[in-house]
Design a protein around this motif. Structure first.
Motif, PDB file in Angstrom:
ATOM      1  N   LEU A 147       0.814  -1.220   0.000  1.00 41.62           N
ATOM      2  CA  LEU A 147       0.000   0.000   0.000  1.00 41.62           C
ATOM      3  C   LEU A 147       0.848   1.270   0.000  1.00 41.62           C
ATOM      4  O   LEU A 147       0.312   2.373  -0.131  1.00 41.62           O
ATOM      5  N   GLY A 148       2.148   1.122   0.166  1.00 46.56           N
ATOM      6  CA  GLY A 148       3.032   2.287   0.127  1.00 46.56           C
ATOM      7  C   GLY A 148       3.105   3.072   1.416  1.00 46.56           C
ATOM      8  O   GLY A 148       3.401   4.280   1.397  1.00 46.56           O
ATOM      9  N   ILE A 149       2.874   2.428   2.549  1.00 45.37           N
ATOM     10  CA  ILE A 149       3.003   3.119   3.838  1.00 45.37           C
ATOM     11  C   ILE A 149       4.450   3.568   4.014  1.00 45.37           C
ATOM     12  O   ILE A 149       5.381   2.792   3.759  1.00 45.37           O
ATOM     13  N   PRO A 150       4.679   4.796   4.453  1.00 43.87           N
ATOM     14  CA  PRO A 150       6.052   5.320   4.520  1.00 43.87           C
ATOM     15  C   PRO A 150       6.937   4.688   5.580  1.00 43.87           C
ATOM     16  O   PRO A 150       8.148   4.927   5.588  1.00 43.87           O
ATOM     17  N   GLY A 151       6.372   3.895   6.470  1.00 46.98           N
ATOM     18  CA  GLY A 151       7.189   3.218   7.479  1.00 46.98           C
ATOM     19  C   GLY A 151       6.333   2.255   8.281  1.00 46.98           C
ATOM     20  O   GLY A 151       5.199   2.582   8.658  1.00 46.98           O
ATOM     21  N   TYR A 152       6.865   1.053   8.507  1.00 46.38           N
ATOM     22  CA  TYR A 152       6.132   0.040   9.266  1.00 46.38           C
ATOM     23  C   TYR A 152       7.056  -0.488  10.357  1.00 46.38           C
ATOM     24  O   TYR A 152       8.143  -1.002  10.076  1.00 46.38           O
ATOM     25  N   PHE A 153       6.631  -0.367  11.607  1.00 47.91           N
ATOM     26  CA  PHE A 153       7.450  -0.758  12.747  1.00 47.91           C
ATOM     27  C   PHE A 153       6.588  -1.538  13.735  1.00 47.91           C
ATOM     28  O   PHE A 153       5.364  -1.436  13.727  1.00 47.91           O
ATOM     29  N   ARG A 154       7.251  -2.306  14.603  1.00 50.29           N
ATOM     30  CA  ARG A 154       6.499  -3.109  15.566  1.00 50.29           C
ATOM     31  C   ARG A 154       7.180  -3.127  16.925  1.00 50.29           C
ATOM     32  O   ARG A 154       8.396  -3.260  17.031  1.00 50.29           O
ATOM     33  N   VAL A 155       6.367  -2.961  17.975  1.00 54.37           N
ATOM     34  CA  VAL A 155       6.853  -3.066  19.353  1.00 54.37           C
ATOM     35  C   VAL A 155       7.002  -4.550  19.698  1.00 54.37           C
ATOM     36  O   VAL A 155       6.083  -5.332  19.442  1.00 54.37           O
ATOM     37  N   PRO A 156       8.121  -4.981  20.281  1.00 49.42           N
ATOM     38  CA  PRO A 156       8.255  -6.389  20.644  1.00 49.42           C
ATOM     39  C   PRO A 156       7.329  -6.763  21.794  1.00 49.42           C
ATOM     40  O   PRO A 156       6.962  -5.921  22.616  1.00 49.42           O
ATOM     41  N   ALA A 157       6.947  -8.037  21.843  1.00 46.91           N
ATOM     42  CA  ALA A 157       6.194  -8.534  22.988  1.00 46.91           C
ATOM     43  C   ALA A 157       7.099  -8.541  24.220  1.00 46.91           C
ATOM     44  O   ALA A 157       8.328  -8.523  24.114  1.00 46.91           O
ATOM     45  N   GLN A 158       6.483  -8.607  25.387  1.00 48.78           N
ATOM     46  CA  GLN A 158       7.236  -8.488  26.632  1.00 48.78           C
ATOM     47  C   GLN A 158       8.162  -9.677  26.875  1.00 48.78           C
ATOM     48  O   GLN A 158       9.249  -9.515  27.433  1.00 48.78           O
ATOM     49  N   ASN A 159       7.744 -10.886  26.524  1.00 50.23           N
ATOM     50  CA  ASN A 159       8.540 -12.083  26.787  1.00 50.23           C
ATOM     51  C   ASN A 159       9.049 -12.072  28.233  1.00 50.23           C
ATOM     52  O   ASN A 159       8.253 -12.011  29.161  1.00 50.23           O
ATOM     53  N   SER A 160      10.370 -12.115  28.430  1.00 43.25           N
ATOM     54  CA  SER A 160      10.923 -12.116  29.792  1.00 43.25           C
ATOM     55  C   SER A 160      11.626 -10.800  30.120  1.00 43.25           C
ATOM     56  O   SER A 160      12.598 -10.766  30.885  1.00 43.25           O
ATOM     57  N   ASP A 161      11.130  -9.725  29.562  1.00 37.81           N
ATOM     58  CA  ASP A 161      11.635  -8.388  29.897  1.00 37.81           C
ATOM     59  C   ASP A 161      11.654  -8.222  31.419  1.00 37.81           C
ATOM     60  O   ASP A 161      10.658  -8.509  32.094  1.00 37.81           O
ATOM     61  N   PRO A 162      12.771  -7.807  32.009  1.00 41.01           N
ATOM     62  CA  PRO A 162      12.885  -7.758  33.475  1.00 41.01           C
ATOM     63  C   PRO A 162      11.808  -6.926  34.170  1.00 41.01           C
ATOM     64  O   PRO A 162      11.289  -7.335  35.214  1.00 41.01           O
ATOM     65  N   ALA A 163      11.468  -5.770  33.607  1.00 43.31           N
ATOM     66  CA  ALA A 163      10.440  -4.946  34.237  1.00 43.31           C
ATOM     67  C   ALA A 163       9.078  -5.629  34.176  1.00 43.31           C
ATOM     68  O   ALA A 163       8.270  -5.538  35.118  1.00 43.31           O
ATOM     69  N   PHE A 164       8.817  -6.335  33.096  1.00 44.11           N
ATOM     70  CA  PHE A 164       7.564  -7.069  32.973  1.00 44.11           C
ATOM     71  C   PHE A 164       7.514  -8.218  33.974  1.00 44.11           C
ATOM     72  O   PHE A 164       6.496  -8.431  34.641  1.00 44.11           O
ATOM     73  N   ILE A 165       8.594  -8.964  34.102  1.00 45.53           N
ATOM     74  CA  ILE A 165       8.631 -10.073  35.061  1.00 45.53           C
ATOM     75  C   ILE A 165       8.470  -9.532  36.480  1.00 45.53           C
ATOM     76  O   ILE A 165       7.770 -10.140  37.321  1.00 45.53           O
ATOM     77  N   ALA A 166       9.082  -8.394  36.779  1.00 46.33           N
ATOM     78  CA  ALA A 166       8.911  -7.789  38.101  1.00 46.33           C
ATOM     79  C   ALA A 166       7.450  -7.438  38.354  1.00 46.33           C
ATOM     80  O   ALA A 166       6.938  -7.600  39.478  1.00 46.33           O
ATOM     81  N   ALA A 167       6.754  -6.986  37.304  1.00 44.51           N
ATOM     82  CA  ALA A 167       5.324  -6.682  37.440  1.00 44.51           C
ATOM     83  C   ALA A 167       4.527  -7.959  37.709  1.00 44.51           C
ATOM     84  O   ALA A 167       3.605  -7.961  38.539  1.00 44.51           O
ATOM     85  N   LEU A 168       4.867  -9.059  37.025  1.00 43.41           N
ATOM     86  CA  LEU A 168       4.188 -10.331  37.276  1.00 43.41           C
ATOM     87  C   LEU A 168       4.404 -10.774  38.718  1.00 43.41           C
ATOM     88  O   LEU A 168       3.474 -11.270  39.374  1.00 43.41           O
ATOM     89  N   ALA A 169       5.621 -10.631  39.218  1.00 38.85           N
ATOM     90  CA  ALA A 169       5.909 -11.028  40.598  1.00 38.85           C
ATOM     91  C   ALA A 169       5.083 -10.209  41.583  1.00 38.85           C
ATOM     92  O   ALA A 169       4.531 -10.749  42.561  1.00 38.85           O
ATOM     93  N   ASP A 170       4.975  -8.906  41.341  1.00 30.43           N
ATOM     94  CA  ASP A 170       4.159  -8.058  42.217  1.00 30.43           C
ATOM     95  C   ASP A 170       2.681  -8.452  42.141  1.00 30.43           C
ATOM     96  O   ASP A 170       1.965  -8.444  43.149  1.00 30.43           O
ATOM     97  N   LEU A 171       2.213  -8.792  40.943  1.00 30.08           N
ATOM     98  CA  LEU A 171       0.831  -9.251  40.795  1.00 30.08           C
ATOM     99  C   LEU A 171       0.597 -10.544  41.575  1.00 30.08           C
ATOM    100  O   LEU A 171      -0.434 -10.714  42.227  1.00 30.08           O
ATOM    101  N   ALA A 172       1.562 -11.457  41.502  1.00 33.48           N
ATOM    102  CA  ALA A 172       1.423 -12.717  42.231  1.00 33.48           C
ATOM    103  C   ALA A 172       1.378 -12.475  43.731  1.00 33.48           C
ATOM    104  O   ALA A 172       0.534 -13.041  44.443  1.00 33.48           O
ATOM    105  N   ARG A 173       2.258 -11.617  44.224  1.00 38.31           N
ATOM    106  CA  ARG A 173       2.260 -11.312  45.659  1.00 38.31           C
ATOM    107  C   ARG A 173       0.944 -10.669  46.076  1.00 38.31           C
ATOM    108  O   ARG A 173       0.384 -10.997  47.136  1.00 38.31           O
ATOM    109  N   GLY A 174       0.460  -9.769  45.258  1.00 42.49           N
ATOM    110  CA  GLY A 174      -0.805  -9.099  45.590  1.00 42.49           C
ATOM    111  C   GLY A 174      -1.969 -10.064  45.626  1.00 42.49           C
ATOM    112  O   GLY A 174      -2.820  -9.995  46.522  1.00 42.49           O
TER     113      GLY A 174
END
Length: 384
Positions: free
Chosen positions: A316-343
């Protein structure tokens, strides 16, 4: 320990005489979709998916043959998609890695000993296997932790039902806490926003100054009929995006929520990601796609977003196509999961959201808190 009492101060630490006490053993069961582990698994994986009554909502006598027909029709394109990924889904390995990272993040908690187990919904290891593994480990309690930030009857709801049945078959009966959703959790939103911010800045640096950049927060879609029946998923997705946006430092940000992966002919919630790609092309706007309901890379990010939609954008001729990676085992994301589990474990509830009680507006009748309340009324024969 009575159902619903989940305080982290129970069992561990020291008793009144100062003697060391044993840590409480907590099994964290991570729910996820699952994916085929080889090309021969694609068809049975799809059969499991499309014969799930939470997915294919037709009369029970029709579902087995209709689900198999849909699976048969989708096997070839699905195999082509997985061929791009080397013939299998990466989801199991990524989920296991998240579990190990979560265990490590909680390893120094003074009162509990944690071990994560994976229960996939449509391919191995499924709930039956996970329930037996949990039983063998002999925990004092269980935390059901969906790796779906937003609750839907088609994902978390289906996984809970499968887990309950597996526990009955396995004879597993221990106090259990269910974390139903974490769509607007602050740690999750902040970790996700950092990934978006970094991706936005990298994309912006590659684009000419006069080219605008729009963020498409893309979530898996649902048929409108499921949402209209009371499923809170779409509302929760919108709450997730609002929470992430609050953490972003992007002046005059252009963004929209959209939905991908339509698989049936009925009307689905929108706007669709494909339509938003076409609109961006018409407006000569570059796009940054953020998978907002997936926290691990899999076929719908690595193939649908990275290959199919990118090809469409280029066409379609879009001038730029980019994508944010999924969280996977990103440390800040894992820290959020740990806090959710504790809560969740410290909530004192057998069913809790990231914020404790029910978060969904009343019109979302399929919120698990609403269903639990109805079931409690029926149990004591109170009028609804």
């Amino acid at each position: 320990m009575p159902e619903g009492t989940r305080g982290l101060d129970s069992g561990a630490g020291r008793d009144m005489c100062g003697q060391a006490m044993t840590k409480r053993r907590v099994a964290i069961v991570l729910f996820n979709l699952g994916g085929p582990d080889r090309s021969e698994s694609v068809r049975p994986f799809l059969v499991n998916l499309f014969t799930d009554p939470a997915i294919l909502r037709v009369p029970g006598f029709i579902r087995p043959w209709l689900g198999r027909l849909i699976a048969w029709r989708r096997t070839k394109p699905a195999m082509e998609n997985y061929a791009v990924l080397g013939g299998k889904s990466p989801l199991l390995e990524l989920t296991e890695e998240q579990g190990r990272a979560l265990d490590a993040a909680m390893a120094h908690d003074p009162d509990i000993e944690v071990r994560s187990f994976v229960a996939m919904r449509y391919w191995h290891p499924m709930s039956d296997e996970a329930a037996h593994a949990v039983k063998d480990w002999a925990p004092d309690e269980v935390l059901l932790f969906p790796l779906y930030p937003q609750f839907s009857t088609t994902t978390t709801g289906s996984s809970i039902a499968a887990w309950d049945e597996a526990c009955r078959k396995a004879g597993l009966s221990v106090p259990t806490t269910t974390l139903c959703c974490w769509h607007s959790d602050g740690g999750f939103a902040a970790a996700t926003a950092r990934l978006v911010q970094d991706s936005f800045e990298k994309a912006r640096a590659e684009l000419p100054a006069d080219v605008k950049l729009r963020i498409l927060f893309s979530a898996h879609g649902l048929p409108e009929s499921i949402v209209n029946a009371g499923d809170p998923y779409q509302w929760q997705v919108e709450q997730t995006v609002a929470s992430v946006v609050k953490h972003l430092d992007i002046p005059d940000m252009d963004h929209i929520v959209c939905y991908q992966s339509r698989v049936t002919p009925q009307k689905w919630i929108g706007p669709s990601t494909e339509d938003e790609i076409e609109r961006a092309a018409e407006e000569k706007v570059a796009i940054l796609i953020c998978p907002i309901a997936f926290v691990s890379e899999h076929s719908e990010t690595l193939v649908e977003l990275d290959v199919e939609y990118r090809e469409e954008a280029d066409h379609l001729g879009i001038p730029g196509y980019f994508r944010v990676p999924a969280q996977n085992s990103d440390p800040a994301f894992i820290a959020a999961l740990a806090d959710l589990a504790r809560g969740a474990l410290g909530s004192g509830r057998s069913l809790c959201s990231f914020a404790g009680g029910r978060q969904c507006p009343k019109q979302h009748r399929d919120c698990p808190h609403a269903k639990a309340r109805v079931e409690a009324r029926v149990a004591v024969k109170e009028p609804a």
